[in-house]
Design a protein around this motif. Sequence first.
Motif, short mmCIF file in Angstrom:
data_model
loop_
_atom_site.label_atom_id
_atom_site.label_comp_id
_atom_site.label_asym_id
_atom_site.label_seq_id
_atom_site.Cartn_x
_atom_site.Cartn_y
_atom_site.Cartn_z
N GLU A 133 0.22 5.14 9.72
CA GLU A 133 1.63 4.86 10.03
C GLU A 133 2.03 3.46 9.54
N ALA A 134 1.17 2.47 9.79
CA ALA A 134 1.47 1.11 9.33
C ALA A 134 1.48 1.05 7.81
N GLU A 156 4.80 2.58 6.51
CA GLU A 156 5.92 1.66 6.72
C GLU A 156 5.88 0.50 5.73
N LYS A 157 4.70 -0.03 5.50
CA LYS A 157 4.56 -1.18 4.59
C LYS A 157 4.86 -0.77 3.15
N ALA A 215 6.92 1.59 2.17
CA ALA A 215 8.37 1.78 2.02
C ALA A 215 9.07 0.44 1.78
#
Length: 390
Positions: free
Chosen positions: A117-118, A121-122, A124
Motif C-alpha cells: 500500500e505504501a 501511494e509513493k 503515484a
Amino acid sequence: MSDLTHTHFIPYGRQDISEADVEAVVEVLRSDLITQGLAVPQFEQAVVDYCGAHHGVATSSATAALHVACAALDLGPGDWLWTSPNTFVASANAARYCGASVDFVDIDSRTYNMSVEALAEKLAVAEHEGKLPKIVMPVHFGGQSCDMAAIHRLSERYGFCIIEDASHAIGGRYQDKPVGNCRYSHVAVFSFHPVKIITTGEGGMAVTNDAELAGRMSRLRSHGITRDPALMVGDPDGPWDYQQIELGSHYRMTDIQAALGLSQMQRLDEFVTNRRAIAAHYDEELAFLPVTTPHQRSDQRSAYHLYPIQVGDATTRREVFQSLRDAGIGVNVHYIPVHTQPDYEQFGFGWGDYPEAEAFYRRAISLPMFPRLSGGEQQHVIAEIGRVLE
C-alpha cells in the motif's frame, strides 16, 4: 529459571558445519584448483535447480551480488532505487555504488516487509513528480517473502525493475513456489553468511531467468572481462586473448567456499524444517507473554532466518535486551532503520520519515534462531523472557 548456567552463551545465530562439509572443503584444498574450478558452477546449478530459476551467479558476498545486479540493470547517476528501511545497509548501499539515488518505502506493521500500500501511494506521487524508480528492491525480512505478485503488478503499471533482496530467505516459499524462482522479479539475491540459512563462510548469489542478464552479472563480478570472441572488439589475438569490455569488480567466489555451499545445500530443507519447528515452539510458549511474535501470511513458508519479537516500548526493550544478554543469551536487534544512519543524513533522511519501520525497531529483539538450538536452550530463552517481563 532454567538450569542452564550463565556461562553457556547462546548466540542469536550459528552455522551448522558437518563432517561432510569439512570433507568437501578438504577435497577442494587437495585438488589442483581452489578457485575458478568446477565447484562454483556446480554450486550455482544446485541453487538454481532448487529455486527453479534458470541462471545463478555466485559472488564473494550478497552485497556484491546486489551491486552487480544493479549494475547489470544499468542503474546509474540520475536513477532511483527504492528499498525497505528495515534491512541491513547493504540493500541501499548497492545503489550508491552505482552512483544512483536511494529512497525508501515504509513497512507493513504485521509482516515487517515492504508495504504494498505504501509503495503504491509513493509510486503515484513519484509519477506525478517525474521521479519514478528504475529499481525497486523488496527485502524478504527474516525469511518471509514480500508480496511479490502485488509488487510485480505495480512494476507493470509503472515500469520499474525488481531485485529481490532474498538474503534471509533461501529455502522459503511464496505461493507454494521456492523463493528465488524469479517469476515476479528480474533478479533474486541470496546471502551465505554464517548466520544465514546455509553458509559458504562469506558469499552470495544472484539468480535470474534472463540469460543476457546472467552473462552480464558474471562479467561484472570479474572486472568486466570476457573471453568470448563474439563479445570482443575486433578479432582475438589468439586463444589466450581476453578483453575488458566494461568496468567491473573482483567479486568472485572461490571453489573452497562453493564446495562448502554445495555440501550445505544437501541439508537446506532440514535446516528450514528445524527453524520452523523452533519458531512454532516460540509461537506457542510466548503466546502467554506480553510480546508480539512474527506474523506469517497464509501464502508463505518462511525460512526463519530471524525470529524477531516486539516488547513494550523502547525503555522496556533496552531492559529486556540487557537482561537476556546478562543471562548468556546473545539476542540482537534487526535492524536499525537505514534512513537513520549518520551517512544517510546527507540525503535529507532522518527520524520520523518512516514511522512503521521506526516503531518496529524501537521494540524489536531477535531471539536465538539456528537449526541446532536445543530444546533446553530454547526453554532457557523463553524462561528468561518470562522472568524479565514479570
